[in-house]
Design an enzyme around this catalytic site. Structure first.
Site: not given
Length: 431
Positions: A191, A214, A327-328, A415, A420
């Site tokens: 939330q 979490n 991670e470590h 293209e 363009h």
């Protein structure tokens, strides 16, 4: 701890087991998270207050959701003065380290009127999520906030779940004040992420959300990505120690357990070339677990995701460490700097027996918000870069464009983008 011979089969089994901890493996919670996000998006504060009562047991209203100056003052009165001194010392180290990461705008110009550059702009408003629940994390406040401050973010909003009494832990509040948080809100979980992503009557919408949490928080960040930016989708904590026969088994065991105590899904792995060290570390682990305060959590972590792997040689050990991409990563070898040069994938690397992982968690200066679940193969630690955006600068004079306009028109026509081409050509029409 389980002692295994390192083989291709054992490595594959471990990698598959570790991946089960990824937030991507918890799809059964996604529908609950989606419902929370949509409810907060539609009902705003009313949904926040309802979820806070249901999940945290705290009665929060529009009058009490924002932490007041009086509450912060009370927090200072309740925090040990020695802890406050340590927080201030850690902040100096963290700020000093991150100031070296700061990037600046740059411009290159040429005589024919071409100017190219890059404009570096801090994000305007950032949301920092700080977990509560099983443990208190003032260190996460410092690590999330300080790179944002160094980057020059205009406004830093923090959310963290309250206790049943509607209060926030004193050390968390003090850390937030010392780090320079502008506003602190008493809300947690999915939330809180929804409120930061979409805004409510009380909480403003932010541009980016950072900070661990979490599984509900992780999945909520994943769900709102695109509406806002996020740092990463953090998984459970993990440590890998790479050691040879010269390592101190007591140090190794203690360091493995420093991460295993985070939660039952945390991972602690030793890869060594010495069976003797493996056995001694296992014995030391048993001795430590018996006397540590969070032994139930530690034991569950070790039973599920704790391994001691014995490799034939150091290169095999290093190759496996790179595959796991922890991670470590602690390196306790005869020449840790040489070993480090062969490491490709790790969030943070700790060299030598006196560079224990908690040094990085609390004090040294490098950020402890790190990539998990193998994502160190392509993600980096949280840094000042996470709190800025870059704009390209392009300026051509008429003379400079005239020299290349036909090349650009040719490219555009190849293209089949004639508008363009026309955008360039119109500037050189015969008058």
């Amino acid at each position: 701890m389980k002692i295994l011979t390192l083989t291709e089969e054992s490595k594959t089994d471990i990698l598959e087991n570790l991946l089960k901890r990824s937030p991507n493996s918890y799809g059964q919670f996604e529908s609950q998270v989606a419902e929370i996000i949509e409810n907060v998006r539609a009902k705003k504060d009313a949904a926040l207050f309802d979820y806070t009562r249901r999940f945290d047991g705290a009665d929060i209203s529009a009058d009490t959701i924002l932490v007041t100056d009086a509450e912060i003052k009370e927090a200072y009165e309740n925090v040990d003065t020695k802890l406050l001194e340590v927080i201030k010392k850690a902040l100096v180290n963290i700020r000093t380290y991150h100031e070296k990461q700061k990037q600046y705008s740059w411009f290159d110009s040429e005589e024919n009127g071409i100017l190219l550059g890059q404009k570096v702009t801090p994000l305007q408003r950032v949301g920092v999520y700080v977990p509560g629940g099983k443990a208190v994390y003032p260190s996460s406040v410092l690590m999330n906030v300080m790179p944002a401050k160094v980057a020059g973010v205009d406004e830093i909003i923090m959310t963290t779940p309250p206790g049943k009494d509607g209060k926030i832990c004193a050390s968390t509040l003090v850390a937030a004040k010392e780090a320079g948080v502008d506003r602190i809100y008493k809300v947690g979980g999915a939330q809180a992420i929804a409120a930061l992503a979409f805004g409510t009557e009380s909480i403003p919408k932010v541009d980016k959300i950072v900070g661990p949490g979490n599984i509900y928080v992780a999945l909520a960040k994943k769900a709102v990505f695109g509406h806002v930016s996020i740092d990463s989708i953090a998984g459970p904590s993990e440590i890998l120690v790479l050691a040879d026969e010269t390592a101190n088994p007591r140090f190794v065991a203690a360091d493995l357990l420093s991460q295993a105590e985070h939660d039952e899904l945390a991972s602690a792995i030793l890869i060594t070339t010495s069976m003797e060290l493996a056995r001694k570390v296992s014995e030391e682990v048993d001795g430590f677990v018996a006397q540590l305060s969070r032994k139930e959590i530690i034991q569950k972590s070790l039973d599920s995701y704790g391994y001691i792997l014995v490799a034939d040689n150091m290169q095999d050990a290093i190759d496996t460490a790179n595959e796991i991409a922890s991670e470590h990563l602690e390196i306790m070898t005869a020449n840790p700097f040489d070993t480090m040069t062969r490491i490709r994938n790790a969030g943070a690397i700790f060299l030598g027996e006196y560079s224990s992982e908690p040094l990085g968690d609390y004090f040294a200066g490098p950020n402890h918000i790190l990539p998990t679940n193998g994502t160190a193969k392509f993600f980096s630690p949280l840094s000042v870069d996470d709190f800025v955006k870059k704009s390209s600068i392009i300026s051509y004079s008429e003379e400079a464009l005239k020299l290349v306009h036909e090349d650009i028109e040719k490219f555009a026509k190849a293209e089949k983008l004639t508008a363009h081409a026309n955008s360039i050509a119109v500037r050189f029409e015969e008058k």
